[in-house]
Motif scaffolding. Sequence first.
Motif, PDB file in Angstrom:
ATOM      1  N   ARG A   1     -82.163   9.185  58.441  1.00 27.68           N
ATOM      2  CA  ARG A   1     -81.308  10.373  58.632  1.00 27.68           C
ATOM      3  C   ARG A   1     -79.962   9.957  59.223  1.00 27.68           C
ATOM      4  NH1 ARG A   1     -83.962  15.224  61.714  1.00 27.68           N
ATOM      5  NH2 ARG A   1     -84.645  13.639  63.228  1.00 27.68           N
ATOM      6  N   LYS A   2     -78.902  10.575  58.711  1.00 31.83           N
ATOM      7  CA  LYS A   2     -77.571  10.337  59.268  1.00 31.83           C
ATOM      8  C   LYS A   2     -77.599  10.684  60.743  1.00 31.83           C
ATOM      9  CE  LYS A   2     -72.728  11.808  58.756  1.00 31.83           C
ATOM     10  NZ  LYS A   2     -72.164  10.444  58.894  1.00 31.83           N
TER      11      LYS A   2
ATOM     12  N   ASP B   1     -69.970   5.806  61.141  1.00 33.32           N
ATOM     13  CA  ASP B   1     -70.510   6.774  60.185  1.00 33.32           C
ATOM     14  C   ASP B   1     -71.711   6.220  59.417  1.00 33.32           C
ATOM     15  OD1 ASP B   1     -70.059   9.478  59.144  1.00 33.32           O
ATOM     16  OD2 ASP B   1     -69.725   8.472  57.228  1.00 33.32           O
ATOM     17  N   SER B   2     -71.847   4.883  59.405  1.00 33.75           N
ATOM     18  CA  SER B   2     -72.970   4.282  58.688  1.00 33.75           C
ATOM     19  C   SER B   2     -74.275   4.363  59.470  1.00 33.75           C
ATOM     20  CB  SER B   2     -72.658   2.811  58.374  1.00 33.75           C
ATOM     21  OG  SER B   2     -72.752   1.987  59.539  1.00 33.75           O
TER      22      SER B   2
ATOM     23  N   HIS C   1     -77.685   5.389  61.024  1.00 30.47           N
ATOM     24  CA  HIS C   1     -78.748   6.319  60.653  1.00 30.47           C
ATOM     25  C   HIS C   1     -80.006   5.980  61.458  1.00 30.47           C
ATOM     26  CE1 HIS C   1     -79.143   2.869  57.873  1.00 30.47           C
ATOM     27  NE2 HIS C   1     -80.435   3.101  57.938  1.00 30.47           N
TER      28      HIS C   1
END
Length: 476
Positions: free
Chosen positions: A358-359, A351-352, A354
């Motif tokens: 941007r995710k 989830d970290s 990017h």
Amino acid sequence: MGKRRVVLLELNELSPTLVDKFIQEGRLPSFQQFRSESHVHVSESAEVAPFLDPWVQWITVHSGQDYADHQILNLGDGHNLRVPNLWDYVSDDGGTVWVCGSMNISYRKPLRGAVLPDPWAFGVEPHPESLRPYFDFVRQQVLDHTNPDARFRTEDYLTFVNFMVRSGLSFKTCAAIAQQLAQEKISKVDVRWKRATLLDALQMDVFRSLYQDMSPAFATFFSNSTAHYQHMYWRNLDPSPFKVKPTPAEQDAYADAIRYGYENHDKLIRDVVELAGKDAVIILCTALSQQPCTRFDDDGGKNLYRPRDFNAFVRACGISGSFTTAPVMAEQFQVLFPTSEAARKAAGQLDSAHYRGRKFLLVERREKELMVGCILHDTFDTKGEVEGNGFRFPFEKLLYHMEGIKSGMHHPHGIFWVRLPEKEHRIVPGTVPLNRIAPTVLSMYGVEKPSHMRGDALPGYAPAKPSRRVGRERAA
């Protein structure tokens, strides 16, 4: 179990509007005849996006439970279903079943008959084991067909050919494969997309062979080829709703792709009618349908990005230890860990990620399993680096842009045509909730609706004798 036989023909996501259009153009004679001999219903899903996906709705068709009850959101999670499916009840009642390619399934053992899971299945095995050569080969081909780095072993092809020769491979299918390969050699435009229909032909050969051997009381046959064409080529069928227009070269290659898919399914309908015989009930079901997808056009259309190697990608994101990965549909893949705690930590790490601020990933966790996929869908420069907690790697080293721009999206209405041996034609007004299909099919066998099914059987399909309980619903 009585003598009634039912075939559930599952042509995923066909559009009632396009079926009508192509029938009117005289392109679908088998569809037209089948409709003229059927009770014609329009089905309707209870779900809306983000729960409007075929792997959600087909579970409703098979189990009689809407998403609110079955809670299966992802493709590959069907094995987590807590209630029996249609084939389980028919088997419990003494009937033989043949489940051929149905999407996101589970089944209870012991089972009378055969099960060939869909190519995206996770945690569900073919039954009997003799179907494994087909399942393994097709799964690999389907899941990696967009990956430019995918490599397939010669021995895998030989094992598959040996299986097909022993399992009903027809001259017609061999000729279609030869014609396709020849076209790919000489055509000046892309024709590789037509390969999806070869899977239908191969699967129909296997389906026919086992159907003739088993004479099952209940059978399913699933096809996803036209659903794929609609997702990829709707803007080529009708460019008018889209801001991002196809190029002339793209039109030369793909303008007729969707029509080609429907014409292929017209042949499947003909084959199933001939195979099932005059005494069978044949149900044509699509679960949902599609419509033009224009909401991403301001950003250049919906683009998809996917890891080249799922294990390498997960490792590059700083995740060590034991895990297994499995590709799902489009950009998504699953990661399975030995413990829930390991899955929780990995979810935080992924989830970290990017990309240029941007995710980058959508990560969903269910106990030991993660469903992962890139959430960036616009067109952007891929020369940069993916970064996260303690990791960094070049985007293009581990990911690639999947070919094409998505241009079809899901619609809750679908086709539900019931062809009885009497061939009575009736157009039924209104819509049929998907959760009524499973109890309706069971009613055809005189089986009482199980308690977990909320929808009622449609009237007029049950035999005259009183219904009975079977399996887990059988009276003590």
